[in-house]
Design a protein around this motif. Structure first.
Motif, short mmCIF file in Angstrom:
data_model
loop_
_atom_site.label_atom_id
_atom_site.label_comp_id
_atom_site.label_asym_id
_atom_site.label_seq_id
_atom_site.Cartn_x
_atom_site.Cartn_y
_atom_site.Cartn_z
N THR A 79 0.82 -1.22 0.00
CA THR A 79 0.00 0.00 0.00
C THR A 79 0.85 1.27 0.00
O THR A 79 0.31 2.36 -0.08
CB THR A 79 -0.96 0.04 1.21
OG1 THR A 79 -0.18 -0.03 2.40
CG2 THR A 79 -1.93 -1.12 1.17
N ASP A 126 2.73 3.97 -5.38
CA ASP A 126 1.79 4.68 -6.24
C ASP A 126 1.26 3.77 -7.33
O ASP A 126 0.13 3.94 -7.80
CB ASP A 126 2.49 5.88 -6.89
CG ASP A 126 2.66 7.02 -5.90
OD1 ASP A 126 1.65 7.52 -5.43
OD2 ASP A 126 3.82 7.38 -5.61
N ASN A 173 -11.36 0.37 -5.88
CA ASN A 173 -11.68 1.71 -5.41
C ASN A 173 -12.85 1.64 -4.45
O ASN A 173 -13.87 1.03 -4.78
CB ASN A 173 -12.10 2.61 -6.57
CG ASN A 173 -10.92 3.24 -7.23
OD1 ASN A 173 -10.40 4.24 -6.74
ND2 ASN A 173 -10.45 2.62 -8.30
N ASP A 232 -7.60 2.35 -3.76
CA ASP A 232 -7.72 3.74 -3.35
C ASP A 232 -9.01 3.88 -2.56
O ASP A 232 -10.00 3.20 -2.84
CB ASP A 232 -7.75 4.67 -4.57
CG ASP A 232 -7.69 6.14 -4.17
OD1 ASP A 232 -6.73 6.52 -3.46
OD2 ASP A 232 -8.60 6.90 -4.51
N LYS A 251 -11.75 6.85 -0.90
CA LYS A 251 -12.18 8.23 -0.75
C LYS A 251 -13.35 8.23 0.24
O LYS A 251 -14.13 7.28 0.26
CB LYS A 251 -12.67 8.82 -2.07
CG LYS A 251 -11.58 9.07 -3.10
CD LYS A 251 -10.77 10.31 -2.77
CE LYS A 251 -9.73 10.64 -3.84
NZ LYS A 251 -8.68 9.62 -4.00
N THR A 267 -2.15 1.06 -11.40
CA THR A 267 -2.53 1.94 -10.30
C THR A 267 -4.01 2.25 -10.42
O THR A 267 -4.59 2.11 -11.50
CB THR A 267 -1.71 3.24 -10.34
OG1 THR A 267 -1.97 3.99 -9.16
CG2 THR A 267 -2.10 4.11 -11.55
N ASP A 284 -7.37 4.94 -8.80
CA ASP A 284 -7.65 6.15 -8.04
C ASP A 284 -9.12 6.51 -8.19
O ASP A 284 -9.70 6.34 -9.26
CB ASP A 284 -6.77 7.29 -8.60
CG ASP A 284 -6.32 8.25 -7.51
OD1 ASP A 284 -6.89 8.22 -6.40
OD2 ASP A 284 -5.39 9.03 -7.77
N THR A 316 -4.32 9.62 -12.44
CA THR A 316 -3.93 8.23 -12.65
C THR A 316 -2.65 8.14 -13.48
O THR A 316 -1.74 7.38 -13.16
CB THR A 316 -5.10 7.49 -13.33
OG1 THR A 316 -6.26 7.67 -12.51
CG2 THR A 316 -4.81 6.01 -13.47
N ASP A 373 0.29 8.91 -11.19
CA ASP A 373 0.73 7.83 -10.31
C ASP A 373 1.63 6.85 -11.06
O ASP A 373 2.55 6.27 -10.47
CB ASP A 373 -0.47 7.09 -9.72
CG ASP A 373 -1.10 7.85 -8.56
OD1 ASP A 373 -0.49 8.82 -8.06
OD2 ASP A 373 -2.22 7.49 -8.15
#
Lengths: 335, 335
Positions: free
Chosen positions: A36, A39, A95, A129, A131, B54, B56, B78, B81
């Motif tokens: 984790t 990136d 996500n 990710d 949020k 990756t 996001d 993205t 990253d």
């Protein structure tokens, strides 16, 4: 020690967010490829194969329902899009869009379930990710997953190769997921009798993916079998004739649908495969499916015919009706 | 002909959803690798490289702000990253979670912007999914993107290789994005003076990625430069000494921060790179950055020191203060 509920501070990039990621996500999803602190995560795919990618969003409500939850649904939904494409699922990205106020224990159960589903399906979560959105701007939890897999270079599955005379198959009963989620939203008495069919279809799809005569596979999720049939009709320009008597629908699903005024052919399944195959291949596919527990109810449910693109249902009393393309929304937030 | 607003029927798998996908998403994101009829899309990567992935999520509010919107932010976030990991961005997948009632014209503008940003960054959107959630259960539009790229097999960037004496660099002014979004939420008079720095950092990051002595790069998004500094301190066990006088902050950003009580070091940038490098490499990296328009303000902003892990800011008046790890949320839904 995590708070009892998710707060906005769990999404700000600072200490609370790192704790949430470590104590919920990294803990339940741990695997050798997950770091984790990166990136972007390196990954490796077996050589000699074609990599494929798929992505899916999940907004089901309630978050937990008989037979699954948004976590297992996200894994299986993504794994299944790979499997019906003839690809072996390898890895996932995740996500999470979390609404402020979500109970931490609920999030923990869902991420744990997601981890179990990933291990069961043989995929590693390699990147993620999170949020956090303010209260009233989310639905508790939304997930989006991207899956990467590999398939044989000569795999040529696709709707374009479908032709008149081909047979339409389904690997099990339809509409179970849609009905289970709908009942879970309400306090119906019969809730206990029904569970989602949410499951990986890898064992159904992959052994037949290379079979000569198999044209196409799809999992009948949003919009159900009727919607897959319409997608086939639109892409191939052909007519599908489905037989009502042949489409497996559980009695319990049928009676809920009758009571609520829903048509089971439009309701999502989350662990079934619809396939189109040449007649000579159909029997082998059905035999392969029926050898598995999850394929016991597999059936040939219709044929591809020449003529105007469309979907006709031959009813049990010998008539026929058009299965219209879905326009109104029967069940929002079902997957 | 699309409706003026997104409705739940645009998410049900049927005709309206197919129209939305064709007329908004497929139209603006068209590229040879995008086939919206597929469950999973095949892709190819150049040989001899290591693939990296990756992911996001994006929940910024408002959806459009000076200098960008959630669409360009999703692509650049993205892509960046991947770039700071030393990887050339190749392809993206896109999830859109749309709230019922979103103006179709707004969605169209955002997807168009996303398409332009993808073309500018040289990435193809190869797979996508859309969901529509009921009014009051979303934030207009949430996006989640996954990016796949490739990097050189010998690329060894990582926080673990950071050591005392290394130099901390930033490619441009910090906090522009955070302040631009914050002002866009309100009707401040000075709104026009500030724009997000949202942009791909590929041209900054990739030319230096293979340089001997470069240890690590990261884009200072959520939580800003201070949060990247804390992540470096936590992973390396070392002390970062940052110089307030050296950190580039635009006057307009500084004055808004003063007025609103924010610390610019915690505010997101969306087009900057923070790098840690050995002293002998730092000059070459700065020269490379300063040769680009977007790197004109690049600066060495601090050093890595031995001693207890933490982040110290040497103030302009000769004192020093601890830059604490972010705990409270200064600005929810900023990216």
């Amino acid at each position: 020690m995590l708070d009892k509920h998710v707060t906005l501070a769990h999404g700000n990039g600072g200490r609370y967010m790192h704790e949430l990621i470590a104590e919920v996500f990294a803990r339940h999803l741990a695997n050798p490829a997950l770091d984790t602190s990166l990136d972007a995560a390196p990954f490796a795919l077996p050589g000699g194969k074609v990599p494929v990618v798929t992505t899916d969003g999940f907004t089901v409500r309630p978050l937990e329902f008989p037979g699954g939850d948004i976590g297992s649904l996200a894994v299986n939904g993504t794994v299944n899009d790979l499997a019906v494409s003839g690809a072996e699922p390898m890895l996932l990205t995740l996500n999470a869009i979390i609404e402020e106020g979500l109970e931490m224990a609920c999030l923990d159960r869902i991420v744990a379930s997601l981890g179990r589903a990933a291990r069961a399906a043989g995929v590693a979560v390699v990147a993620g990710d999170t949020k956090v959105v303010p209260r009233g701007q989310g639905g508790g939890l939304y997930l989006a997953t991207t899956g990467i897999g590999v398939r044989a270079p000569d795999c040529s599955l696709g709707m374009k190769s479908i032709r008149p005379g081909d047979v339409v198959l389904v690997s099990g009963s339809v509409g179970d997921h849609g009905v289970a989620v709908m009942l879970a939203r309400h306090e119906f008495e019969m809730k206990g009798a029904l569970a989602s069919d949410c499951a990986p279809v890898t064992a159904l799809a992959l052994p037949v993916a290379g079979l000569a005569g198999l044209r196409f596979m799809r999992d009948p999720t949003r919009g159900g079998v009727a919607t897959v049939a319409h997608e086939i009709a639109a892409a191939s320009g052909l007519m599908l004739r489905l037989s009502e008597a042949a489409i497996p629908v559980k009695d319990s699903v049928r009676s809920v649908c009758k009571m609520m005024g829903y048509d089971p052919y439009y309701l999502a399944s989350e662990g079934r495969v619809v396939a189109v195959a040449a007649p000579e291949a159909a029997g082998r596919i059905l035999a392969s499916w029926r050898s598995l527990d999850e394929g016991k109810a597999a059936a040939a449910i219709g044929v591809i015919a020449a003529g105007r693109a469309g979907v006709i249902l031959e009813t049990e009393i010998g008539g026929e009706r058009l299965l219209e393309e879905l326009e109104d929304d029967p069940l929002p937030r079902i997957c």
